[in-house]
Design an enzyme around this catalytic site. Sequence first.
Site, PDB file in Angstrom:
ATOM      1  N   ARG A 132     -17.276   5.182  13.191  1.00  0.00           N
ATOM      2  CA  ARG A 132     -18.056   6.158  13.944  1.00  0.00           C
ATOM      3  C   ARG A 132     -17.220   7.376  14.350  1.00  0.00           C
ATOM      4  O   ARG A 132     -17.730   8.505  14.389  1.00  0.00           O
ATOM      5  CB  ARG A 132     -18.630   5.467  15.186  1.00  0.00           C
ATOM      6  N   ARG A 150      -8.268  -2.855  12.161  1.00  0.00           N
ATOM      7  CA  ARG A 150      -8.721  -1.510  12.559  1.00  0.00           C
ATOM      8  C   ARG A 150      -8.019  -1.054  13.831  1.00  0.00           C
ATOM      9  O   ARG A 150      -7.843   0.142  14.033  1.00  0.00           O
ATOM     10  CB  ARG A 150     -10.238  -1.529  12.825  1.00  0.00           C
ATOM     11  N   ASP A 204     -14.068  -1.799  26.251  1.00  0.00           N
ATOM     12  CA  ASP A 204     -13.214  -2.289  25.157  1.00  0.00           C
ATOM     13  C   ASP A 204     -12.308  -3.443  25.585  1.00  0.00           C
ATOM     14  O   ASP A 204     -11.558  -3.973  24.761  1.00  0.00           O
ATOM     15  CB  ASP A 204     -12.360  -1.142  24.598  1.00  0.00           C
ATOM     16  N   CYS A 206     -24.504   0.256  14.244  1.00  0.00           N
ATOM     17  CA  CYS A 206     -23.173  -0.339  14.246  1.00  0.00           C
ATOM     18  C   CYS A 206     -23.313  -1.658  14.970  1.00  0.00           C
ATOM     19  O   CYS A 206     -24.249  -1.847  15.736  1.00  0.00           O
ATOM     20  CB  CYS A 206     -22.230   0.634  14.929  1.00  0.00           C
ATOM     21  N   LYS A 249      -5.069   4.140  19.445  1.00  0.00           N
ATOM     22  CA  LYS A 249      -5.970   4.383  18.316  1.00  0.00           C
ATOM     23  C   LYS A 249      -6.997   5.456  18.674  1.00  0.00           C
ATOM     24  O   LYS A 249      -7.191   6.421  17.930  1.00  0.00           O
ATOM     25  CB  LYS A 249      -6.711   3.082  17.960  1.00  0.00           C
TER      26      LYS A 249
HETATM   27  C1  UD1 Z   1     -15.371   5.647  22.416  1.00  0.00           C
HETATM   28  C2  UD1 Z   1     -14.309   4.709  21.899  1.00  0.00           C
HETATM   29  C3  UD1 Z   1     -14.797   3.281  21.951  1.00  0.00           C
HETATM   30  C4  UD1 Z   1     -15.256   2.928  23.369  1.00  0.00           C
HETATM   31  C5  UD1 Z   1     -16.261   3.958  23.885  1.00  0.00           C
HETATM   32  C6  UD1 Z   1     -16.647   3.741  25.332  1.00  0.00           C
HETATM   33  C7  UD1 Z   1     -13.211   6.117  20.247  1.00  0.00           C
HETATM   34  C8  UD1 Z   1     -12.891   6.360  18.833  1.00  0.00           C
HETATM   35  N1  UD1 Z   1     -14.011   5.078  20.517  1.00  0.00           N
HETATM   36  O1  UD1 Z   1     -16.491   5.529  21.558  1.00  0.00           O
HETATM   37  O2  UD1 Z   1     -13.721   2.420  21.570  1.00  0.00           O
HETATM   38  O3  UD1 Z   1     -15.853   1.655  23.372  1.00  0.00           O
HETATM   39  O4  UD1 Z   1     -15.704   5.275  23.764  1.00  0.00           O
HETATM   40  O5  UD1 Z   1     -15.516   3.732  26.138  1.00  0.00           O
HETATM   41  O6  UD1 Z   1     -12.713   6.803  21.124  1.00  0.00           O
HETATM   42  N2  UD1 Z   1     -24.216   7.549  23.313  1.00  0.00           N
HETATM   43  C9  UD1 Z   1     -25.462   8.132  23.191  1.00  0.00           C
HETATM   44  N3  UD1 Z   1     -25.548   9.347  22.572  1.00  0.00           N
HETATM   45  C10 UD1 Z   1     -24.450  10.005  22.093  1.00  0.00           C
HETATM   46  C11 UD1 Z   1     -23.182   9.402  22.240  1.00  0.00           C
HETATM   47  C12 UD1 Z   1     -23.095   8.163  22.856  1.00  0.00           C
HETATM   48  O7  UD1 Z   1     -26.460   7.572  23.608  1.00  0.00           O
HETATM   49  O8  UD1 Z   1     -24.595  11.108  21.565  1.00  0.00           O
HETATM   50  C13 UD1 Z   1     -24.106   6.220  23.946  1.00  0.00           C
HETATM   51  C14 UD1 Z   1     -23.571   5.171  22.994  1.00  0.00           C
HETATM   52  O9  UD1 Z   1     -24.580   4.621  22.215  1.00  0.00           O
HETATM   53  C15 UD1 Z   1     -22.963   4.171  23.950  1.00  0.00           C
HETATM   54  C16 UD1 Z   1     -22.459   5.031  25.099  1.00  0.00           C
HETATM   55  O10 UD1 Z   1     -23.157   6.276  24.986  1.00  0.00           O
HETATM   56  O11 UD1 Z   1     -23.939   3.289  24.415  1.00  0.00           O
HETATM   57  C17 UD1 Z   1     -20.964   5.276  25.085  1.00  0.00           C
HETATM   58  O12 UD1 Z   1     -20.610   5.967  23.915  1.00  0.00           O
HETATM   59  P1  UD1 Z   1     -19.396   6.975  23.828  1.00  0.00           P
HETATM   60  O13 UD1 Z   1     -18.760   7.151  25.169  1.00  0.00           O
HETATM   61  O14 UD1 Z   1     -19.845   8.191  23.090  1.00  0.00           O
HETATM   62  O15 UD1 Z   1     -18.398   6.152  22.917  1.00  0.00           O
HETATM   63  P2  UD1 Z   1     -17.673   6.604  21.592  1.00  0.00           P
HETATM   64  O16 UD1 Z   1     -17.080   7.955  21.779  1.00  0.00           O
HETATM   65  O17 UD1 Z   1     -18.518   6.339  20.421  1.00  0.00           O
END
Ligand code: UD1
Length: 422
Positions: free
Chosen positions: A94, A400, A308, A118, A22
């Site tokens: 997201r 999902r 995850d 979220c 996914k």
């Molecule tokens: C992706 C995965 C999700 C997984 C996560 C961590 C997808 C669609 N989703 O989510 O299933 O749980 O990686 O392995 O691929 N953060 C910030 N600022 C930002 C971006 C992120 O503070 O600009 C923080 C987030 O709040 C979170 C952490 O960084 O606490 C990890 O987020 P991130 O690695 O960006 O996860 P996603 O890409 O949203």
Amino acid sequence: MDSILVTGNGPLNGQIPIAGAKNACLTLMPATLLSEEPLTLTNAPRLSDIKTMTALLQSLGAEVSSLQDGQVIAMSSHNLTSQTADYDIVRKMRASNLVLGPLLARFGQAVVSLPGGCAIGARPMDLHVEGLEALGAEIELKDGYLHAGAPGGLKGAVHEMRFASVGATENIVMAATLAKGTTVLKNAAREPEIVDLVECLRKMGAQISGEGSSTIEIQGVDRLHGATHQVVTDRIELGTYMLAPAICGGEVELLGGRMSLVESFAAKLDAAGVSVTETQNGLKVARKNGRVQAVDVVTEPFPGFPTDLQAQMMALMCTAEGTSVLEERIFENRFMHAPELVRMGANIEVHGGTATVTGVEALKGAPVMATDLRASVSLILAGLAAEGETTVSRVYHLDRGYEHVVRKLEGVGAKIERIKGE
Ligand code: UD1
């Protein structure tokens, strides 16, 4: 609303096919926005999140067709009509924010709604914004939307991320493929889904090296062309079903599974007394002997233990011998499954980002509520191991991220059915 009824039914035996990832598919689909030519994905999972991304791309004017029962997604972005990702779609998922980098790179502008709060934490976008700004984008927050522009085009730069965010890495890499000059992204995320994205972008003509390490180098090109790409195996679905024989007993082969996708997770299972072996077709999982032993878990970016799989691992620890400490370091507020597991007789104490789980001999079936995607499947795993019936409500979360969950678990002997709601 539909629910899932699970009845604890002893050991599981047989094979479970693992779908395409996914999270890879959700970043590969927006890559279509980078080129006028068609991008076709094979081995796509059949999930509601994929439908949401389809709707988002279509709202931008992309043509997206689902072929071969949803396993092939054919896309074309030769005629885009909008560069705005609406709140109505972004708030549902997201990963919608992954259109930001590609739109900005191809059109020099994009308007993308902020995802908003979220269930598993605040999840801001500051790291995406900082990376794109380093490439010369000007980004402003207005009325809940990020308004991004790069009138003179994006320019390659050296940028170090403060945290190895998966989504920010994907957005920055996609944007840099069409920037002028070279981009060096330091402290990049190393997840297999990023490697998969880069492999696809390379087929489209991008010049990228270093994927899978923490420094990715992208040499911008003038244009990208069409490609066909097979989506990598879903390591989270794989890990989830690896837990089924661990929690219920029996022996299950996960078709399409690869050790390299789940190394740290398999090492934890091994320490808990569950053997994971490579076969010709995937991975075979069985308990080594008797009851599973408690192990401690800390979630970390890849190659560490994946956040995850934390909820599902907690379900296993609920029935393990001894006390385990699970520390969640990626997301705040990702223990909402804990009170539901407690309703099934689990012994869990949560303090901030740490959950202490003392295993019990047996869980008891109960009505429980899914609160997010991974939480919902942890409750199903717990239900498989529990005495009596467990009804998991709000299963739209499950849809999902898990295709044919009932069929896959029935196939290895589980007693599980979907109950249609009004
Ligand atoms: C992706 C995965 C999700 C997984 C996560 C961590 C997808 C669609 N989703 O989510 O299933 O749980 O990686 O392995 O691929 N953060 C910030 N600022 C930002 C971006 C992120 O503070 O600009 C923080 C987030 O709040 C979170 C952490 O960084 O606490 C990890 O987020 P991130 O690695 O960006 O996860 P996603 O890409 O949203």
